[in-house]
Design an enzyme around this catalytic site. Structure first.
Site, PDB file in Angstrom:
ATOM      1  N   LYS A  70      12.050   8.473 -41.826  1.00 29.32           N
ATOM      2  CA  LYS A  70      12.486   8.003 -43.155  1.00 29.32           C
ATOM      3  C   LYS A  70      12.872   6.525 -43.183  1.00 29.32           C
ATOM      4  O   LYS A  70      11.993   5.683 -43.210  1.00 29.32           O
ATOM      5  CB  LYS A  70      13.602   8.907 -43.688  1.00 29.32           C
ATOM      6  CG  LYS A  70      13.162  10.395 -43.621  1.00 29.32           C
ATOM      7  CD  LYS A  70      13.812  11.265 -44.604  1.00 29.32           C
ATOM      8  CE  LYS A  70      13.495  12.727 -44.418  1.00 29.32           C
ATOM      9  NZ  LYS A  70      12.381  13.236 -45.188  1.00 29.32           N
TER      10      LYS A  70
ATOM     11  N   TYR B  93      16.498  21.732 -40.701  1.00 29.84           N
ATOM     12  CA  TYR B  93      15.040  21.572 -40.681  1.00 29.84           C
ATOM     13  C   TYR B  93      14.728  20.377 -39.795  1.00 29.84           C
ATOM     14  O   TYR B  93      15.289  19.296 -39.982  1.00 29.84           O
ATOM     15  CB  TYR B  93      14.534  21.319 -42.110  1.00 29.84           C
ATOM     16  CG  TYR B  93      13.042  21.115 -42.219  1.00 29.84           C
ATOM     17  CD1 TYR B  93      12.163  22.180 -42.098  1.00 29.84           C
ATOM     18  CD2 TYR B  93      12.509  19.847 -42.462  1.00 29.84           C
ATOM     19  CE1 TYR B  93      10.788  21.990 -42.219  1.00 29.84           C
ATOM     20  CE2 TYR B  93      11.140  19.652 -42.583  1.00 29.84           C
ATOM     21  CZ  TYR B  93      10.283  20.730 -42.454  1.00 29.84           C
ATOM     22  OH  TYR B  93       8.929  20.537 -42.570  1.00 29.84           O
TER      23      TYR B  93
ATOM     24  N   ASP C  74      19.317  15.048 -34.721  1.00 33.66           N
ATOM     25  CA  ASP C  74      18.197  14.773 -35.616  1.00 33.66           C
ATOM     26  C   ASP C  74      18.735  13.864 -36.727  1.00 33.66           C
ATOM     27  O   ASP C  74      19.380  14.336 -37.675  1.00 33.66           O
ATOM     28  CB  ASP C  74      17.660  16.092 -36.177  1.00 33.66           C
ATOM     29  CG  ASP C  74      16.561  15.886 -37.220  1.00 33.66           C
ATOM     30  OD1 ASP C  74      16.389  14.735 -37.707  1.00 33.66           O
ATOM     31  OD2 ASP C  74      15.892  16.872 -37.564  1.00 33.66           O
TER      32      ASP C  74
HETATM   33  N1  HOZ Z   1      10.721  17.695 -45.804  1.00 32.08           N
HETATM   34  C1  HOZ Z   1      11.072  17.060 -47.031  1.00 32.08           C
HETATM   35  C2  HOZ Z   1      12.376  17.493 -47.539  1.00 32.08           C
HETATM   36  N2  HOZ Z   1      13.387  17.750 -46.630  1.00 32.08           N
HETATM   37  C3  HOZ Z   1      10.058  17.264 -48.120  1.00 32.08           C
HETATM   38  C4  HOZ Z   1       9.054  16.215 -48.033  1.00 32.08           C
HETATM   39  C5  HOZ Z   1       8.122  16.079 -49.219  1.00 32.08           C
HETATM   40  O1  HOZ Z   1       7.809  17.018 -49.935  1.00 32.08           O
HETATM   41  O2  HOZ Z   1       7.689  14.975 -49.378  1.00 32.08           O
END
Ligand code: HOZ
Length: 433
Positions: free
Chosen positions: A267, A144, A239
């Protein structure tokens, strides 16, 4: 556990927010039940609106590597806010932040700040396309890279959690340029490159995947991709939104000793503020506007509060390298303890773990790609999630997400997590008899 206020808030939220949440996985839709609404957090603990305490293994999906409300970060943000929350003009702090990032990670000559991991990956891909003059790129099933259109093909995280095969709104025109291969399958990538000779702009990968649970690159896989990219003039993008500043100061590049051409961050780099970044080799980065014509911009890019938060956290990590050794020890301790109780339960399982990223798949066979992650007993994971939540342990509400450890976790917290797993598995075994 009483979550009455959370229930009332979820009802209320659904009347004003799609699905009651601002990011889909949070809704607990796949694990079922009511999401808990959080009030505050400190160190390794979350507190919900009903006053329940949880040991946190999400850590805001990665950023809180030193635990919540880390005092130097909180103080720095408070102090900075008094000087205005945004300028939309250059500041010295942005220069210091870029210099700090360059001093910590390999292969970054220039770095551009953005506001999220999605933006970072979207911009890195545009840059790779602009630099090479090619349109197609390769990503891996179950990885992702944020929710930009091009990446929403066989994606992990929420897209996998909700089993969305095709995302409405992503046009065929966009997704035909997205080629996919199974994670850890070098031959499949070599074949795609051969079939699309001279047309591939980039290969983008999570060097340790965290959006289908935690999945490790098999020996030789990343090395093979690196070689292929060099031979074929393809931009190799790491990534590192999850792995950056987490697996080592220099992220996965340092930890796994693989050089990337472009790297994306998110992050940890923002310490919980909305920050992302992409950077890399001068030869490529010089094509970004205003140096070159590959356009990319943002009103809140380099925002002073976001920068001071990230700068404070990264400086702390840089000046205290023992944090990484201690995170390593905590991860190893947790894995060892979980393995004992999982073994005793007789339930088939796989633990994938590197540093402070770890996850459990209830599977009989190794979990090395999206297909093996998806064929695990994820219904059992969902029950395990709830049993753990009831015992005050907050895991990601999906088997398609890695757990993140923070440095704030104590040995007692880890022991309590192992004990909660033991009890949860016993309860689940009784239910299934
Ligand atoms: N994209 C996040 C997990 N891989 C989720 C982010 C969220 O719900 O805060």
């Amino acid at each position: 556990m009483n979550i009455q206020k959370s229930k009332e808030l979820f009802d209320r939220a659904q009347r004003s927010i799609p699905g009651g949440v601002n990011s889909p996985v949070r809704a607990f839709k796949s694990v079922g039940g009511n999401p808990v609404f959080l009030q505050s957090a400190k160190g390794a603990y979350l507190y919900d609106v009903d006053g329940n305490r949880y040991i946190d293994y999400i850590n805001s999906w990665g950023p809180m590597i030193l635990g919540h409300a880390f005092e130097p970060v909180v103080e720095a943000i408070q102090k900075k806010a008094a000087d205005s929350t945004s300028f939309g003009a250059p500041t010295e702090l942005e220069v210091e932040m870029a210099e700090l990032v360059k001093s910590m990670v390999p292969n970054v000559d220039l770095v551009r700040m953005v506001s999220s991991g999605t933006e970072a990956c979207m911009s890195a891909l545009r840059l790779a396309r602009g630099y090479t003059g090619r349109n197609k790129f390769i990503k891996f099933e179950g990885c992702y890279h944020g929710h930009a259109d091009s990446f929403l093909v066989k994606a992990g995280s929420g897209v996998a959690t909700f089993n969305i095969q095709t995302v409405p709104g992503v046009t065929g025109g966009v997704s035909t340029d997205t080629l996919t291969a199974p994670y850890n399958d070098l031959e499949a990538v070599q074949q795609l490159v051969a079939e699309n000779k001279g047309e591939i702009a980039a290969i983008i990968i999570e060097p340790v995947a965290g959006n289908m649970g935690c999945i490790l690159p098999q020996p030789g896989f990343l090395e093979g991709l690196r070689k292929l990219c060099t031979e074929e003039g393809i931009v190799f993008i790491f990534d590192e939104v999850m792995t950056g500043f987490r697996l080592a100061q220099g992220g996965a590049q340092e930890r796994l000793k693989i050089d990337a051409d472009l790297v994306t961050y998110g992050k940890v780099i923002g310490a919980g503020m909305p920050v992302g970044a992409f950077g890399g080799k001068l030869e490529i980065m010089k094509h970004i506007a205003p140096l070159g014509n590959v356009y990319q911009a943002g009103t809140l890019s380099g925002n002073p509060l976001a920068m001071i938060a990230g700068y404070t956290l990264l400086s702390h990590l840089k000046n205290n390298p023992s944090i990484y050794t201690e995170l390593e020890e905590k991860g190893a301790y947790l894995e060892k303890g979980l393995k004992v109780v999982l073994q005793e339960s007789g339930i088939p399982y796989v633990i994938n773990h590197l540093g402070s990223m770890i996850s459990i798949h209830f599977s009989e066979k190794p979990v090395v790609d999206f297909a093996s992650a998806a064929s695990a007993n994820n219904a059992l994971f969902n029950n395990y999630f709830h049993a753990m939540l009831d015992k005050g342990v907050y895991l990601p509400p999906s088997a398609f997400e890695t757990w993140f450890l923070s440095h704030a976790l104590s040995k007692e917290d880890l022991d309590r997590t192992i004990e909660a797993t033991k009890k949860s598995l016993n309860e689940l075994a009784k239910v299934s008899v």
